[in-house]
Design an enzyme around this catalytic site. Structure first.
Site, PDB file in Angstrom:
ATOM      1  N   ARG A  97       0.845  -1.200   0.000  1.00  0.00           N
ATOM      2  CA  ARG A  97       0.000   0.000   0.000  1.00  0.00           C
ATOM      3  C   ARG A  97       0.875   1.244   0.000  1.00  0.00           C
ATOM      4  NH1 ARG A  97      -4.546  -1.948   4.443  1.00  0.00           N
ATOM      5  NH2 ARG A  97      -5.552  -3.462   3.093  1.00  0.00           N
ATOM      6  N   ARG A 104       3.366   8.285  -6.317  1.00  0.00           N
ATOM      7  CA  ARG A 104       2.779   7.173  -7.039  1.00  0.00           C
ATOM      8  C   ARG A 104       3.856   6.366  -7.758  1.00  0.00           C
ATOM      9  NH1 ARG A 104      -1.314   8.249 -11.631  1.00  0.00           N
ATOM     10  NH2 ARG A 104      -2.487   6.331 -11.655  1.00  0.00           N
ATOM     11  N   ASN A 136      -2.850  -2.343  -7.330  1.00  0.00           N
ATOM     12  CA  ASN A 136      -2.770  -0.960  -7.816  1.00  0.00           C
ATOM     13  C   ASN A 136      -1.349  -0.410  -7.846  1.00  0.00           C
ATOM     14  OD1 ASN A 136      -5.355  -0.045  -8.517  1.00  0.00           O
ATOM     15  ND2 ASN A 136      -5.959   0.053  -6.362  1.00  0.00           N
ATOM     16  N   ASP A 164     -15.307   0.154 -11.694  1.00  0.00           N
ATOM     17  CA  ASP A 164     -15.795   1.538 -11.833  1.00  0.00           C
ATOM     18  C   ASP A 164     -17.104   1.548 -12.621  1.00  0.00           C
ATOM     19  OD1 ASP A 164     -12.722   3.206 -11.682  1.00  0.00           O
ATOM     20  OD2 ASP A 164     -12.909   1.057 -11.937  1.00  0.00           O
ATOM     21  N   HIS A 191      -8.069   3.260 -14.310  1.00  0.00           N
ATOM     22  CA  HIS A 191      -8.815   2.965 -13.085  1.00  0.00           C
ATOM     23  C   HIS A 191      -8.299   3.958 -12.056  1.00  0.00           C
ATOM     24  CE1 HIS A 191     -10.392   1.061  -9.531  1.00  0.00           C
ATOM     25  NE2 HIS A 191      -9.172   0.908  -9.050  1.00  0.00           N
ATOM     26  N   THR A 246     -11.240  -1.575   0.569  1.00  0.00           N
ATOM     27  CA  THR A 246     -12.380  -2.068  -0.219  1.00  0.00           C
ATOM     28  C   THR A 246     -12.079  -3.524  -0.577  1.00  0.00           C
ATOM     29  OG1 THR A 246     -11.443  -1.493  -2.371  1.00  0.00           O
ATOM     30  CG2 THR A 246     -12.734   0.224  -1.272  1.00  0.00           C
TER      31      THR A 246
HETATM   32  P1  NAD Z   1      -3.584  -6.380   1.848  1.00  0.00           P
HETATM   33  O1  NAD Z   1      -2.421  -5.646   2.431  1.00  0.00           O
HETATM   34  O2  NAD Z   1      -4.729  -6.757   2.700  1.00  0.00           O
HETATM   35  O3  NAD Z   1      -3.061  -7.726   1.140  1.00  0.00           O
HETATM   36  C1  NAD Z   1      -1.936  -7.771   0.324  1.00  0.00           C
HETATM   37  C2  NAD Z   1      -1.354  -9.163   0.454  1.00  0.00           C
HETATM   38  O4  NAD Z   1      -0.269  -9.282  -0.475  1.00  0.00           O
HETATM   39  C3  NAD Z   1      -0.799  -9.450   1.857  1.00  0.00           C
HETATM   40  O5  NAD Z   1      -1.372 -10.637   2.388  1.00  0.00           O
HETATM   41  C4  NAD Z   1       0.711  -9.626   1.610  1.00  0.00           C
HETATM   42  O6  NAD Z   1       1.318 -10.564   2.474  1.00  0.00           O
HETATM   43  C5  NAD Z   1       0.703 -10.108   0.149  1.00  0.00           C
HETATM   44  N1  NAD Z   1       1.988  -9.955  -0.514  1.00  0.00           N
HETATM   45  C6  NAD Z   1       2.855  -8.895  -0.460  1.00  0.00           C
HETATM   46  N2  NAD Z   1       3.940  -9.174  -1.190  1.00  0.00           N
HETATM   47  C7  NAD Z   1       3.785 -10.403  -1.724  1.00  0.00           C
HETATM   48  C8  NAD Z   1       4.558 -11.239  -2.569  1.00  0.00           C
HETATM   49  N3  NAD Z   1       5.760 -10.834  -3.025  1.00  0.00           N
HETATM   50  N4  NAD Z   1       4.076 -12.447  -2.916  1.00  0.00           N
HETATM   51  C9  NAD Z   1       2.885 -12.863  -2.457  1.00  0.00           C
HETATM   52  N5  NAD Z   1       2.090 -12.128  -1.642  1.00  0.00           N
HETATM   53  C10 NAD Z   1       2.538 -10.916  -1.290  1.00  0.00           C
HETATM   54  O7  NAD Z   1      -4.080  -5.492   0.609  1.00  0.00           O
HETATM   55  P2  NAD Z   1      -5.508  -5.585  -0.079  1.00  0.00           P
HETATM   56  O8  NAD Z   1      -6.438  -4.648   0.575  1.00  0.00           O
HETATM   57  O9  NAD Z   1      -5.868  -7.014  -0.244  1.00  0.00           O
HETATM   58  O10 NAD Z   1      -5.162  -4.935  -1.508  1.00  0.00           O
HETATM   59  C11 NAD Z   1      -4.349  -5.639  -2.410  1.00  0.00           C
HETATM   60  C12 NAD Z   1      -4.100  -4.802  -3.660  1.00  0.00           C
HETATM   61  O11 NAD Z   1      -5.334  -4.625  -4.374  1.00  0.00           O
HETATM   62  C13 NAD Z   1      -3.600  -3.375  -3.359  1.00  0.00           C
HETATM   63  O12 NAD Z   1      -2.611  -3.045  -4.322  1.00  0.00           O
HETATM   64  C14 NAD Z   1      -4.831  -2.516  -3.545  1.00  0.00           C
HETATM   65  O13 NAD Z   1      -4.517  -1.187  -3.876  1.00  0.00           O
HETATM   66  C15 NAD Z   1      -5.475  -3.267  -4.717  1.00  0.00           C
HETATM   67  N6  NAD Z   1      -6.889  -2.972  -4.982  1.00  0.00           N
HETATM   68  C16 NAD Z   1      -7.244  -2.859  -6.273  1.00  0.00           C
HETATM   69  C17 NAD Z   1      -8.548  -2.560  -6.621  1.00  0.00           C
HETATM   70  C18 NAD Z   1      -8.905  -2.399  -8.077  1.00  0.00           C
HETATM   71  O14 NAD Z   1     -10.031  -2.005  -8.414  1.00  0.00           O
HETATM   72  N7  NAD Z   1      -7.992  -2.710  -8.990  1.00  0.00           N
HETATM   73  C19 NAD Z   1      -9.517  -2.407  -5.617  1.00  0.00           C
HETATM   74  C20 NAD Z   1      -9.133  -2.570  -4.287  1.00  0.00           C
HETATM   75  C21 NAD Z   1      -7.794  -2.843  -3.978  1.00  0.00           C
END
Ligand code: NAD
Length: 330
Positions: A97, A104, A136, A164, A191, A246
């Site tokens: 995050r 960015r 993201n 979206d 996005h 989310t």
């Molecule tokens: P989170 O922190 O709850 O989970 C992320 C997970 O990734 C953690 O369990 C972590 O241990 C794991 N991780 C980190 N590095 C890793 C690696 N090298 N190999 C395997 N696993 C690894 O985060 P989240 O809330 O689940 O969000 C995840 C991603 O999704 C973020 O980048 C967030 O911005 C994105 N997201 C995208 C959208 C979209 O519309 N595209 C919407 C919501 C969230």
């Protein structure tokens, strides 16, 4: 085991392994909402989980396995990417995050480093897979994943504006008192903040909104429909302010993309794909446009007839992406 031998008579070779295997990388809030959506809707009966956090991964695996009586699915997880072998689809939700005050571009670079540890391993064990990137900033990371994977462009997809667009249809439907499923309107482009609402072709029940309100979605619209696009852009910030993250809607969105691919449905989704040469975009970028999804990923991208304003916004979005991408180091 003697008991097993006494219980069963073998009647032939083992059945071939499942053909609908999905791997979810990252068992955080988004990854687990995705895995649960896939399982609860019967999209796949074979789901593998991967995460660097072994303890959380094992806990999530066991929790889902204990629901096997209600899911009729195989759930696996392991410290090694061999557990992902022969996945038809790999969904990447792992990511870091944004830190307070972090740019960015810096986040893109940190998440590029994360993808370097993930993408080559996925492709090694599932060389025919389709990758869906959710992490993201999704459009840029989809391009990064494509570069790292060596897969054809059509097989690397970002969840992009699929979510979206769902939010957009929900807000339009709510205002008009109709089901979002009866609204045909798209959010395209990035996005994020520079996404484009395609008001020019938005229809409800076969009626083009612009035919009954020529200013719909513009600054001069006294009904302020434009506000709905702002609500779409602000939606994630709004939910994050309320619950910290989310997950349910993005989980459903990623699962819907996976379903269209596995079912070879030719359904159109506004997903992030390689758009150079389409809709007047001349940068090598991944952005959302409505595209047909089937077993091999993206098969066709719609040639949207955009208004001049929409076209201009889309080009600005593409130029912004290209500028950030130019700074990414592999
Ligand atoms: P989170 O922190 O709850 O989970 C992320 C997970 O990734 C953690 O369990 C972590 O241990 C794991 N991780 C980190 N590095 C890793 C690696 N090298 N190999 C395997 N696993 C690894 O985060 P989240 O809330 O689940 O969000 C995840 C991603 O999704 C973020 O980048 C967030 O911005 C994105 N997201 C995208 C959208 C979209 O519309 N595209 C919407 C919501 C969230």
């Amino acid at each position: 085991m003697a008991t097993k031998q006494m219980l069963f008579s073998s009647i032939g070779d083992q059945l071939p392994s499942n053909t609908d295997k999905i791997t979810v990388v990252g068992v955080g809030d988004v990854g687990m909402a995705t895995a649960f959506s896939v399982l609860a809707q019967g999209i796949s009966s074979d789901v593998a989980l991967i995460d660097v956090n072994q303890q959380k991964m094992e806990g999530e695996m066991k929790d889902l396995q204990h629901g096997c009586m209600f899911l009729n699915a195989k759930i696996s997880a392991g410290p090694d990417y061999s557990v992902t072998a022969n996945s038809k689809i790999c969904i990447i939700t792992a990511g870091l995050r944004q830190r307070e005050g972090e740019s960015r571009l810096n986040l893109v670079q940190r998440n590029t480093e994360v993808l370097k540890t993930i993408v080559p391993n996925l492709v090694k064990y599932s060389p025919e897979t389709v990758l869906i990137v959710v992490s993201n900033p999704v459009d840029i990371l989809t391009w990064v994943a494509w570069k790292l994977s060596g897969l054809p462009k059509s097989k690397v997809i970002g969840s992009g504006c699929n979510l979206d667009t769902s939010r957009f249809r929900y807000f339009i439907g709510e205002r008009l008192g109709v089901s979002p499923e009866s609204v045909d309107a798209y959010i395209i482009g990035e996005h994020g903040d520079s996404s484009v609402a395609v008001w020019s072709s938005a229809t409800v029940g076969g009626v083009r909104l612009r035919d009954i309100n020529p200013t719909v979605g513009t600054d001069s619209d006294c009904e302020n429909w434009k506000e709905l696009h702002k609500m779409v852009v602000d939606a994630a910030y709004d939910v994050i302010k309320l619950k910290g993250f989310t997950n349910w809607a993005i989980g459903l969105s990623a699962a819907s993309i996976a379903r269209s691919i596995l079912r070879n449905s030719d359904k159109i989704h506004p997903i992030s794909t390689y758009v150079k040469g389409i809709c007047g975009i001349d940068h090598e970028v991944f952005l959302s446009l409505p595209a047909t999804l089937g077993r091999d990923g993206v098969s066709q991208v719609t040639n949207l007839a955009l208004s001049d304003d929409e076209q201009c916004r889309l080009k600005i979005s593409a130029a912004n992406m290209a500028e950030i991408m130019a700074g990414v180091e592999f």
